[in-house]
Motif scaffolding. Sequence first.
Motif, PDB file in Angstrom:
ATOM      1  N   THR A  77       0.821  -1.144   0.087  1.00 13.58           N
ATOM      2  CA  THR A  77       0.185  -0.155  -0.098  1.00 13.58           C
ATOM      3  C   THR A  77       0.823   1.213   0.152  1.00 13.58           C
ATOM      4  OG1 THR A  77      -1.545  -1.282   1.134  1.00 13.58           O
ATOM      5  CG2 THR A  77      -1.923   1.252   1.359  1.00 13.58           C
ATOM      6  N   VAL A  78       1.791   1.234   0.782  1.00 12.21           N
ATOM      7  CA  VAL A  78       2.771   2.433   0.789  1.00 12.21           C
ATOM      8  C   VAL A  78       3.645   2.621  -0.379  1.00 12.21           C
ATOM      9  CG1 VAL A  78       4.822   3.372   2.060  1.00 12.21           C
ATOM     10  CG2 VAL A  78       3.241   2.128   3.558  1.00 12.21           C
ATOM     11  N   LYS A  79       4.036   1.772  -1.009  1.00 11.62           N
ATOM     12  CA  LYS A  79       4.605   1.833  -2.347  1.00 11.62           C
ATOM     13  C   LYS A  79       3.803   2.174  -3.568  1.00 11.62           C
ATOM     14  CE  LYS A  79       8.225  -2.120  -1.291  1.00 11.62           C
ATOM     15  NZ  LYS A  79       8.493  -3.442  -1.744  1.00 11.62           N
ATOM     16  N   ASN A  80       2.505   1.566  -3.262  1.00 14.64           N
ATOM     17  CA  ASN A  80       1.638   2.250  -4.347  1.00 14.64           C
ATOM     18  C   ASN A  80       1.306   3.631  -4.401  1.00 14.64           C
ATOM     19  OD1 ASN A  80       1.459  -0.387  -5.739  1.00 14.64           O
ATOM     20  ND2 ASN A  80      -0.374  -0.825  -4.776  1.00 14.64           N
ATOM     21  N   VAL A 102       3.049   6.112  -2.618  1.00 17.72           N
ATOM     22  CA  VAL A 102       4.233   6.770  -3.137  1.00 17.72           C
ATOM     23  C   VAL A 102       4.358   6.927  -4.620  1.00 17.72           C
ATOM     24  CG1 VAL A 102       6.619   7.253  -2.633  1.00 17.72           C
ATOM     25  CG2 VAL A 102       5.016   6.763  -0.982  1.00 17.72           C
ATOM     26  N   LYS A 103       4.437   5.792  -5.224  1.00 19.12           N
ATOM     27  CA  LYS A 103       4.460   5.658  -6.657  1.00 19.12           C
ATOM     28  C   LYS A 103       3.545   6.328  -7.450  1.00 19.12           C
ATOM     29  CE  LYS A 103       3.623   1.813  -9.165  1.00 19.12           C
ATOM     30  NZ  LYS A 103       3.817   0.451  -9.426  1.00 19.12           N
ATOM     31  N   LYS A 104       2.248   6.461  -6.932  1.00 14.99           N
ATOM     32  CA  LYS A 104       1.213   7.353  -8.012  1.00 14.99           C
ATOM     33  C   LYS A 104       1.176   8.635  -7.604  1.00 14.99           C
ATOM     34  CE  LYS A 104      -1.773   3.186  -8.475  1.00 14.99           C
ATOM     35  NZ  LYS A 104      -3.262   2.454  -8.089  1.00 14.99           N
ATOM     36  N   CYS A 116       0.486  11.019   1.041  1.00 15.74           N
ATOM     37  CA  CYS A 116       0.291  10.701   2.264  1.00 15.74           C
ATOM     38  C   CYS A 116      -0.535  11.776   3.195  1.00 15.74           C
ATOM     39  CB  CYS A 116       1.619  10.232   3.097  1.00 15.74           C
ATOM     40  SG  CYS A 116       2.385   8.760   2.428  1.00 15.74           S
ATOM     41  N   TYR A 117      -0.440  12.931   2.825  1.00 11.58           N
ATOM     42  CA  TYR A 117      -0.956  13.995   3.295  1.00 11.58           C
ATOM     43  C   TYR A 117      -2.076  14.617   2.406  1.00 11.58           C
ATOM     44  CZ  TYR A 117       2.967  13.943   6.571  1.00 11.58           C
ATOM     45  OH  TYR A 117       3.865  13.678   7.342  1.00 11.58           O
TER      46      TYR A 117
END
Length: 87
Positions: free
Chosen positions: A39-42, A44-46, A52-53
């Motif tokens: 989820t974090v990778k997707n 940040v990638k998108k 995140c904010y």
Amino acid sequence: MASGDSTLITMPLDTIKKRLQVLDGEENGQRRPLTVMQTVKNLVKKGGFGACYSGLGPRWASMAMSATTMVTTYEFLKQMSTKNQVN
């Protein structure tokens, strides 16, 4: 002030939590829940780290209105309770 700081710290965690709640992954044609790291990778990638904010402005506005209402109500009730006391 403290609530604003805590929002900056917890906002990415809330964003990841919400995405985990609503998104599923697909592997070999089978749907399965995403892991936190996926989820974090997707995210940040998108959208970059700023994703995140997303929604920070409305969240701060909501917190400000809530805090204002709480303090105003407290002060009003405090004033009402001391007005009825006999000296």
